[in-house]
Design a protein around this motif. Structure first.
Motif, PDB file in Angstrom:
ATOM      1  N   ASP A 139       0.032  28.564 -20.885  1.00  0.00           N
ATOM      2  CA  ASP A 139       1.383  27.204 -20.120  1.00  0.00           C
ATOM      3  C   ASP A 139       2.407  27.203 -20.920  1.00  0.00           C
ATOM      4  O   ASP A 139       3.451  27.196 -20.395  1.00  0.00           O
ATOM      5  N   HIS A 189       1.054  20.985 -10.171  1.00  0.00           N
ATOM      6  CA  HIS A 189       1.437  21.701 -10.719  1.00  0.00           C
ATOM      7  C   HIS A 189       0.022  22.446 -10.588  1.00  0.00           C
ATOM      8  O   HIS A 189       0.642  23.932 -10.586  1.00  0.00           O
ATOM      9  N   LYS A 243       1.579  26.826 -10.531  1.00  0.00           N
ATOM     10  CA  LYS A 243       1.249  27.433 -10.777  1.00  0.00           C
ATOM     11  C   LYS A 243       0.504  29.231  -9.791  1.00  0.00           C
ATOM     12  O   LYS A 243       1.073  29.767 -10.413  1.00  0.00           O
ATOM     13  N   ARG A 268       2.139  32.552 -10.332  1.00  0.00           N
ATOM     14  CA  ARG A 268       1.475  33.681 -10.513  1.00  0.00           C
ATOM     15  C   ARG A 268       1.261  34.197  -9.798  1.00  0.00           C
ATOM     16  O   ARG A 268       0.555  35.269  -9.855  1.00  0.00           O
TER      17      ARG A 268
END
Length: 229
Positions: free
Chosen positions: A114, A202, A206, A210
């Motif tokens: 990250d 988060h 994420k 992705r």
């Protein structure tokens, strides 16, 4: 196996230190240990910092394994690509504190995190597969395409061009470069900042960001098994 990756936990920050020989070779045993440490970090609900030894994060896959037969090479590449996918989907922030050179799979670790912090100095960040006679694997192409600028992607993947730490920021391998003596302090300060995130948000963000990359990586791993095998 635990001696290959040292695990330490301090105030919600898990530090994973690679320690496998002179160049921190990525072997099946190291990857197994790496996964055990990620399991523990997840249980500890910790922000993760990955680092290496002075002067090097990793020089890439263990050449003894890679040259011991096609089956072993394919298996190691598959394990490494699967590790990258796991890092990209890890439910807590992952920071790489790159202590020097990061070559081949070492550079792909940067592309799987990250946030990436490098150090100034005469160090190379390089995908050297073409240089050493390996046609770039599908998973590697997907990882590099996702994080590198278009021009740097082709220079890195097709030409195996080495980048200095400062050039690596512009290319997309690193997010910032600091003096070597400031590396771990900067990584820990970044981890402290990330501890303030809502971890559920988060993780979900994420995975949303992705989603396509993770799907492409899963397909690429299967293609690599077929083509490399």
């Amino acid at each position: 196996m635990t001696e290959l990756v040292d695990y330490s936990l301090d105030n919600g920050i898990a530090t994973l230190t690679l320690q496998n020989g002179k160049v921190n070779a990525i072997s099946p045993d190291l990857i197994a240990c790496f996964n055990q440490c990620l399991d523990q970090a997840e249980k500890d609900r910790a922000v993760v910092i990955i680092t290496g030894k002075e002067g090097i994060l990793s020089g890439g896959y263990d050449l003894k394994v890679m040259t011991s037969g096609p089956e072993h090479a394919v298996n190691l590449v598959s394990l490494g690509s699967t590790l990258s996918a796991r890092l990209l989907a890890h439910p807590f922030p992952v920071i790489v504190a790159c202590s020097g050179h990061a070559v081949a799979k070492g550079a792909f670790l940067l592309l799987s995190a990250d946030y990436r912090i490098g150090v100034s100095g005469p160090f190379n960040i390089q995908l050297n597969e073409v240089q050493i006679g390996m046609t770039m694997h599908h998973a590697g192409i997907e990882l590099a395409k996702n994080r590198l600028t278009p021009a740097s992607f082709e220079r890195s993947v097709i030409n195996a061009e080495p980048f200095s730490p400062e050039q690596a920021v512009a290319a997309g391998f690193l997010d910032q470069v600091v003096a070597p003596e400031a590396l771990m302090a900067t990584a820990k300060a970044t981890a402290e900042m990330m501890k303030k995130l809502n971890m559920n948000a988060h993780k979900n963000t994420k995975l949303k960001v992705r989603k396509q990359l993770l799907a492409d990586l899963a397909q690429a791993v299967e293609l690599d098994k077929a083509h490399l095998g």
